[in-house]
Design an enzyme around this catalytic site. Structure first.
Site, mmCIF file in Angstrom:
data_model
loop_
_atom_site.group_PDB
_atom_site.id
_atom_site.type_symbol
_atom_site.label_atom_id
_atom_site.label_comp_id
_atom_site.label_asym_id
_atom_site.label_seq_id
_atom_site.Cartn_x
_atom_site.Cartn_y
_atom_site.Cartn_z
ATOM 1 N N ASP A 352 0.856 -1.177 0.000
ATOM 2 C CA ASP A 352 0.000 0.000 0.000
ATOM 3 C C ASP A 352 0.901 1.239 0.000
ATOM 4 O O ASP A 352 2.084 1.159 0.348
ATOM 5 C CB ASP A 352 -0.886 -0.039 1.245
ATOM 6 C CG ASP A 352 -1.675 1.235 1.433
ATOM 7 O OD1 ASP A 352 -2.320 1.678 0.476
ATOM 8 O OD2 ASP A 352 -1.627 1.796 2.547
ATOM 9 N N ASP A 566 -2.121 -0.719 5.990
ATOM 10 C CA ASP A 566 -2.382 -0.175 7.327
ATOM 11 C C ASP A 566 -3.826 0.208 7.559
ATOM 12 O O ASP A 566 -4.269 0.297 8.703
ATOM 13 C CB ASP A 566 -1.511 1.067 7.572
ATOM 14 C CG ASP A 566 -1.965 2.246 6.735
ATOM 15 O OD1 ASP A 566 -2.181 3.330 7.291
ATOM 16 O OD2 ASP A 566 -2.104 2.083 5.509
#
Length: 684
Positions: A352, A566
């Site tokens: 990410d 996250d």
């Protein structure tokens, strides 16, 4: 045999004022070493008693002394070394399972029944000593993680309206204010309200040097305060602190089993039954062809011992649990033995962007006063920060933080107004200040171009010209106006983490392919981060389901994907990937729950390190299985085709068990976390 890590909860205390110069001696900065003593273990004491009785009987036996002089000593050796495995074996038998420990006891009693009392006692002594060494190895594994918990004091100094009070750490609540005195350990995860000091965070983050702590900085339970005093507001319940999460996750990991271990345990029962059947055959066949009873029974007892799979059973869990303990010491919480094994299998990494490769929060990257405004960078930043100070918007907080970092004085703001999507207005030092996007908040690229096109006339009548290179900043441009005239711009961006490029390179070296960047951000922002980190495969503007689709496409192509993220939007991809790692510091609860491992302090470089550690653990598992299989095969063939003395068979079998167990514990060493090219431990 499974290796369990037994841990317990803990907490911490501390306080505020003088300049930060950490002068505590080295002993105060190191993790307390709680090493279990050998004789503190009941297994060790029973093994010692059995050994002492055996060694006392041995000279009497060889001196042809009367049997009543050494017989009771042998009996003590049998009882002291054999009662516990015999009891466990009978309990297993009651549950309709055959325990390999029971096979050892039966073999020892069988040897005694045919007059080989010495050989049976030797088997018991070596078996008991092996069990004691395994128990010690288990305890030392627990010690390696439990040492972190010993850092946490039981009480903390809480500041109340009536003064100060000492309270148990487990009674602290979010919002409580703590006083952390010089040299004390911090009692809870929180944020500094007042004071300046340095904190030694090596035990939590791996940082080798003390870290400066000033108002607004985060501190962690169990870390050591320096020579200044701090006032800290508790921001996490003690049960949710970094240390408590280490405890919980490692406890959970110690109760799980890897696929290799599950496979071994699945066949262990059948194998043990097969050993019993083969032992009866080894005894009955020679006897049917005229062999003497004693010789046939001795050969059968020896076969039962050397064919038992003790070393095979112990081959898997010690390496994996040792790796979990070592990763935990360096701030990576691997949730299970299964997760540790899977981390070593990955051959592709997908990352990410926001909050993973980048810090996840905007920072001021450029301050550009307009020509003719009469302001320098500090004056422009102070003006914008003064107007933004009452705002809770992330960009406002970033501007104020940048001004504080330069120690700028912020004038009070009056008549503050915030308009979502546009910005804020306020009166500062009698001047009307506007910060934001009066033109309704265009995106960064369009805004930057607009600023660059301000060439000779910005529409405000200032006739200023802004630097055209603002369009390559890759961030959000904020205009600052004073009494309707443009006086400058600020550029804010989410910067890549300092170790992002190193992490991408490390994962590339481990997997042989460059990581894939999967982000919901726009292609331009994604490309800039990819360029900064050396990533070539970029997929932007992805919804959560698009990230899952990308992961599954890679897996359909035969790849085993590690996904690192996250946010809540990353949770589906974390669940879909072969292995998932969440960034722990700002990670969402859903991401932390879904991931197989959590990087406590968001040090990206810990990710390739834990993958290397997992691969090392898998190599040790294979080594152990080869060692165990080789010993069993050689000893069984020796007994069937030749004459294997019972004492030698015992020594070979138990020796291989101890060797396999100790080999698995090699990953507890600090050097296990180093890269191959490093000469000293890496601070993550």
């Amino acid at each position: 045999m499974s290796l369990h890590v037994f841990l317990y909860g803990a907490g911490v205390s501390s306080t505020l004022d003088s300049p930060p110069v950490l002068t505590l001696d080295a002993s105060a900065r190191t993790v307390p070493r709680r090493r279990t003593r050998f004789l503190a273990l009941p297994e060790a004491r029973w093994a010692l008693l059995a050994t002492a009785a055996f060694l006392s009987a041995l000279p009497l036996h060889f001196a042809d002394a009367p049997g009543w002089t050494y017989g009771p000593l042998y009996a003590i050796a049998y009882l002291a070394g054999g009662w516990e495995p015999a009891l466990e074996g009978l309990r297993a038998l009651r549950g309709k399972t055959l325990d390999v420990d029971l096979l050892m006891i039966v073999a020892a009693l069988g040897a005694a029944a045919i007059g080989q009392v010495l050989d049976g006692a030797l088997l018991i002594v070596i078996f008991a000593t092996s069990g004691a060494l395994e128990a010690l190895a288990t305890a030392r594994t627990a010690d390696s993680v439990r040492g972190l918990l010993d850092l946490a004091p039981a009480t903390a100094t809480r500041v109340t309206a009536d003064g100060e009070e000492s309270v148990p750490v487990n009674r602290l609540s979010v919002g409580d204010e703590l006083l952390i005195r010089p040299g004390e350990r911090i009692g809870a995860d929180g944020r500094v309200l007042d004071g300046t000091s340095e904190a030694d965070q090596a035990t939590i983050t791996g940082e080798p040097l003390p870290v400066l702590k000033t108002p607004g900085d985060e501190v962690f339970a169990g870390t050591l305060n320096g020579t200044g005093a701090l006032r800290v507001r508790v921001e996490r319940d003690p049960a949710d602190s970094v240390i408590a999460r280490i405890v919980t996750l490692v406890e959970e990991a110690s109760r799980t089993k890897a696929p290799t271990q599950l496979f071994i345990e699945k066949i262990e029962q059948r194998y043990a039954v097969g050993v019993v059947a083969a032992t009866l055959t080894v005894f009955a066949v020679p006897l049917a062809f005229g062999a003497d009873l004693t010789g046939a029974l001795l050969r059968a007892m020896t076969f039962m011992i050397v064919a038992s799979p003790c070393a095979v059973v112990l081959a898997t869990m010690p390496p994996l649990l040792s790796a979990i303990a070592t990763a935990g010491r360096h701030g990576v919480l691997v949730k299970s033995a299964l997760a540790m094994e899977r981390l070593g299998e990955i051959d592709t990494a997908a990352l990410d962007k926001t909050g993973t490769l980048t810090e996840g929060a905007p920072e001021v990257t450029a301050v550009r006063p307009a020509t003719g405004s009469g302001l320098d960078e500090d004056a422009l930043l102070a003006l914008a920060a003064a107007a933004e100070h009452p705002s809770e918007h992330p960009l406002a907080r970033a501007i104020v933080a940048a001004a504080r970092a330069r120690d700028l004085r912020l004038a009070p703001a009056r008549d503050f107004t915030a308009k979502p999507g546009h910005g804020v207005t306020a009166t500062v030092d009698g001047r009307f200040i506007t910060v934001g996007r009066p033109d309704s908040g265009l995106d960064a690229e369009a805004d930057t171009d607009a600023d660059a096109d301000a060439g000779t006339d910005t529409g405000t009548g200032t006739g200023t010209r802004m630097d055209r290179d603002t369009d390559v900043e890759g961030g959000t441009v904020v205009r600052v106006e004073r009494d309707g005239a443009l006086v400058g711009t600020l550029v804010l961006a989410d910067r890549p983490r300092a170790d992002a490029a190193e992490t991408a390179a490390g994962l590339t070296a481990l997997t042989g392919t460059s990581p894939v960047l999967l982000t919901g951000d726009n292609p331009r922002a994604a490309a800039q981060v990819a360029t900064a980190t050396g990533i070539t495969d970029v997929r932007a503007s992805l919804l959560p389901e698009d990230k899952v689709t990308a992961v599954r496409e890679l897996q359909r192509a035969g790849r085993k994907v590690l996904f690192v993220g996250d946010g809540v939007n990353d949770a589906p991809a974390l669940a879909a990937a072969h292995a998932g790692v969440a960034m722990g510091r700002a990670g969402s609860d859903l991401a932390l729950e879904t991931a197989d491992a959590v990087v406590v302090r968001d040090e990206l470089a810990a990710i390739p390190a834990v993958v290397r550690l997992s691969r090392a653990a898998r190599r040790l598992v294979v080594q152990n299985l080869l060692v165990a299989g080789t010993f069993i095969t050689v000893l069984v063939l020796w007994d069937l085709l030749g004459h294997l003395p019972l004492p030698l068979g015992v020594a070979g079998h138990e020796g291989s068990t101890v060797l396999v167990g100790l080999n698995g514990l090699r990953l507890l060493r600090e050097s296990a976390w180093r890269r191959p090219d490093e000469g000293r431990p890496r601070a993550l």
